[in-house]
Design an enzyme around this catalytic site. Structure first.
Site, short mmCIF file in Angstrom:
data_model
loop_
_atom_site.label_atom_id
_atom_site.label_comp_id
_atom_site.label_asym_id
_atom_site.label_seq_id
_atom_site.Cartn_x
_atom_site.Cartn_y
_atom_site.Cartn_z
CD GLU A 175 -2.98 -1.18 2.36
OE1 GLU A 175 -4.15 -1.44 1.86
OE2 GLU A 175 -2.75 -0.56 3.11
CD GLU A 379 -3.94 -6.05 2.16
OE1 GLU A 379 -4.93 -5.37 2.86
OE2 GLU A 379 -2.82 -5.93 2.40
#
Length: 481
Positions: A175, A379
């Site tokens: 991320e 995810e």
């Protein structure tokens, strides 16, 4: 309704959220090890000095370090084709500054990789998943210094060489686009501008100049890692990993359209444009100018970024937001450390994260149209309060419903022409929440008997979703009932 042949079904975790054993076998302190527990209503704290009697969830987590064989066996029973996990940098180089790696850390991950391969599970390894050595924060303010790039590449060389022939897929920074937000300054970049006293995890002292300079250094580090991986093993495939914070205009007002476009440029496209295309996008120049940010590039940085583009794109996707110039107080919504305006057409999870399966199809199309690279969703999941029923079982139909709806929309994206080659749902086993530091926020197919008051024996139990996901994988996504 089937997915491509060889589609990689599996699950995802992060070392700091499940391993525990925070100071065993030579491991050093990572940035997650000085983050306290919190809750949905009370922010975690960052404590530069460890405080006696304070709860640090990463210190024990779910004790995967001592139970990984049991956990991998359960993943294999579900039929996992791939398992995404991270290497904790401080198990390999405890401070990041050592000349030689910690052999016990290298051996642990080698055993973990071998355990996966024993069951024909493909390892997908994140090199840095919110686990920067805290000594590098104290010495260099994390990636605010170019010197941290060298420390990262030393670490990458070590693991690339050690696990050559056993691993195919790598991700550089988890991320990475979280670094465009103040909360990501510490978590994604290791920047801590207040070392003298504890600070709120969600509201750290922020300096955008330092933060975006640190982000540039991570871009360079990522590109150098991609180049190094290809040199060490031409079979290595290295991807980027982004938060996909899908946003829509709340109204047809053209001002809302522009606001949403600007949000998506900065949040969703800036980092992946650099990592996938190899250069800074033009739209960021105005943002930097208006925010008095100047990116210092060393000689050769532009060439490094161009030569170190990733082989594939991955992202997390949990929810979507709306953007509007007309927001009234009370309409704000948050999730995955992001924020926006609530969408009146969507329902929300126990933690207020708005559930938007169609947004995943929309996002995958946008990503593929932009980059024409293979994509993996690494995810996606539902954090929820799981309570045992009278029969002692976890009947998590709400999780099955969430996952089914998102998998259906992934298939729609495949039919749209998107090159989607894998899916690793988040928290395939219950673990500690990254944003709140809670056990209560559970994602897994496997229930872990551990609670926020420190009780629980860490025993593992299968939820209803365990058997459902096993069926999904066995049918390659055809049987979602």
């Amino acid at each position: 309704m089937s997915f491509p042949k060889g589609f990689l079904w599996g699950g995802a975790t992060a070392a700091n959220q499940l391993e525990g054993a925070w100071n065993e076998d030579g491991k050093g302190i990572s940035i997650s090890d000085i983050s306290t527990g919190g809750s949905a209503t009370s922010s975690k704290r960052i404590t530069p000095q460890l405080q006696e009697g304070t709860y640090y969830p990463s210190h024990v987590a779910i004790d995967h370090y001592h139970r990984y064989k049991e956990d991998i066996k359960l993943f294999a029973e579900m039929g996992f084709k791939v398992y995404r996990f991270s290497i904790n940098w401080t198990r390999i180089y405890p401070t990041g500054l050592e000349d030689e790696p910690n052999e016990k850390g290298l051996a642990f991950y080698e055993d973990l990789i071998d355990e996966c391969r024993k069951y024909n599970i493909e390892p997908l390894i994140t090199l840095c998943h919110y686990e920067i050595p805290f000594e590098l924060v104290k010495k260099y303010n994390g990636f605010a210094s170019r010197k941290t790039i060298d420390c990262f590449i030393k670490y990458c060389r070590t693991v690339f060489e050690r696990y050559k022939g056993k691993v195919k897929y790598w991700l550089t920074f988890n991320e990475i686009n979280n670094g465009t937000n103040p909360v990501g300054g510490y978590l994604a970049l290791g920047v801590l501008n207040e070392l003298e006293k504890p600070t709120e995890f969600m509201h750290p002292k922020d300096d955008p100049q330092i933060r975006f300079q640190a982000l540039h250094h991570e871009f360079v580090a990522s590109a150098l890692a991609v180049k190094l991986a290809h040199e060490i093993d031409p079979h290595y495939q290295v991807g980027c990993m982004q938060i996909m914070a899908t946003s829509y205009p709340l109204t047809p007002d053209p001002a809302d359209q522009i606001l949403t476009q600007q949000h998506n440029h900065r949040m969703n496209w800036f980092c992946s444009d650099v990592q996938c295309r190899g250069y800074y996008p033009s739209y960021m120049h105005r943002y930097f100018k208006e925010n008095n940010i100047h990116i210092e590039m060393a000689d050769g940085d532009e060439e490094i970024l161009k030569e170190g583009t990733v082989d594939f794109y991955t992202c997390s996707y949990y929810m979507s937001f709306c953007q509007t110039v007309h927001t009234e107080k009370g309409n704000e919504v948050a999730g995955n450390m992001m924020g926006g305006t609530s969408n009146p057409y969507l329902k929300a999870s126990d933690w207020g994260w708005q559930i938007d399966p169609i947004g995943l199809r929309y996002s995958l199309n946008e990503i593929y149209d932009r980059y024409q690279l293979p994509i993996m969703v690494v995810e996606n999941g539902l954090g929820a309060y799981d309570k045992k029923s009278e029969d002692g079982k976890i009947h998590d139909q709400y999780r099955i419903d969430y996952l089914r709806a998102h998998i259906e929309q992934m298939h729609e994206a495949v039919l749209d022409g998107v090159d989607l080659f894998g899916y690793t749902s988040w928290g395939c086993i219950d673990l500690v929440s990254a944003s709140t530091g809670e056990y209560a926020k559970r994602y897994g197919y496997i229930y872990v008997n551990r609670f926020d008051d420190g009780t629980g024996d860490f025993s593992r139990e299968k939820k209803d979703s365990f058997y459902w996901y096993k069926k999904v994988i066995a049918s390659n996504g055809e049987d979602l009932a």
